[in-house]
Enzyme design. Structure first.
Site, PDB file in Angstrom:
ATOM      1  N   CYS A  83      -1.282  -2.365   4.304  1.00 53.91           N
ATOM      2  CA  CYS A  83      -2.076  -1.955   3.153  1.00 53.91           C
ATOM      3  C   CYS A  83      -1.256  -1.115   2.164  1.00 53.91           C
ATOM      4  O   CYS A  83      -0.826  -0.018   2.520  1.00 53.91           O
ATOM      5  CB  CYS A  83      -3.273  -1.151   3.673  1.00 53.91           C
ATOM      6  SG  CYS A  83      -4.117  -0.145   2.466  1.00 53.91           S
TER       7      CYS A  83
ATOM      8  N   CYS B  87      -2.478   2.435   1.589  1.00 55.49           N
ATOM      9  CA  CYS B  87      -2.228   3.226   2.797  1.00 55.49           C
ATOM     10  C   CYS B  87      -0.779   3.707   2.821  1.00 55.49           C
ATOM     11  O   CYS B  87      -0.497   4.858   3.180  1.00 55.49           O
ATOM     12  CB  CYS B  87      -2.510   2.406   4.050  1.00 55.49           C
ATOM     13  SG  CYS B  87      -4.214   1.831   4.192  1.00 55.49           S
TER      14      CYS B  87
END
Length: 155
Positions: free
Chosen positions: A72, A75
């Protein structure tokens, strides 16, 4: 002729850019300070214990639980921010939960009288003495994250 040049440039870009990105990411990772964040996989002996261990960990004190995935991009953006905050705030514990390793946990579990099911990452749950005091969805600047933490934990 122009289409062949464009095709060649796209091919070279597809080959070269991922390598450049990876080298940059590895350099960033090497230069990071060690984090005081705790990874859930280091706290559990088997994955079935994860909900119980997480519930126990958030039961007392100030805790930020970071649900993330390695693939991600937001992230990855939040990683150095969370690491820095975990080293800055001595009275707040940071727990990282990889949703790909703990899919059962990400699909839903009960904590603090609420059912949590992860719909997207990153998502951060802020706990104070076992109660959820805030939820942060997505990535953001460090200063904004700090403001929410300070308001939630009374800093």
């Amino acid at each position: 002729m122009l289409s062949k040049i464009i095709s060649c440039l796209l091919t070279v870009s597809a080959i070269m850019l991922p390598g450049c990105w990876q080298e940059k990411q590895e350099t960033i990772q090497e230069n990071r300070k060690p984090s005081k964040s705790i990874h859930l996989q280091d706290m559990v002996k088997n994955k079935q214990d994860a909900p119980k261990v997480l519930r126990k960990h958030v039961a007392q004190g100030n805790v930020v639980v970071d649900f993330y995935a390695k693939w991600c991009p937001p992230c990855k953006m939040m990683l150095p921010i969370i690491d820095e905050l975990s080293n800055t705030y001595e009275n707040i514990s940071f727990v990282k939960v990889d949703i790909d390793q703990f899919t059962d946990l990400a699909n839903g579990f009960d904590v603090a009288g609420k059912h949590i099911a992860i719909q997207g990452v990153p998502v951060f749950y802020l706990f104070k003495d076992g109660a959820i005091v805030d939820q942060i969805d997505g990535g953001m600047h460090k200063e904004a994250f700090e403001q929410i933490m300070n308001a939630s934990f009374g800093q």
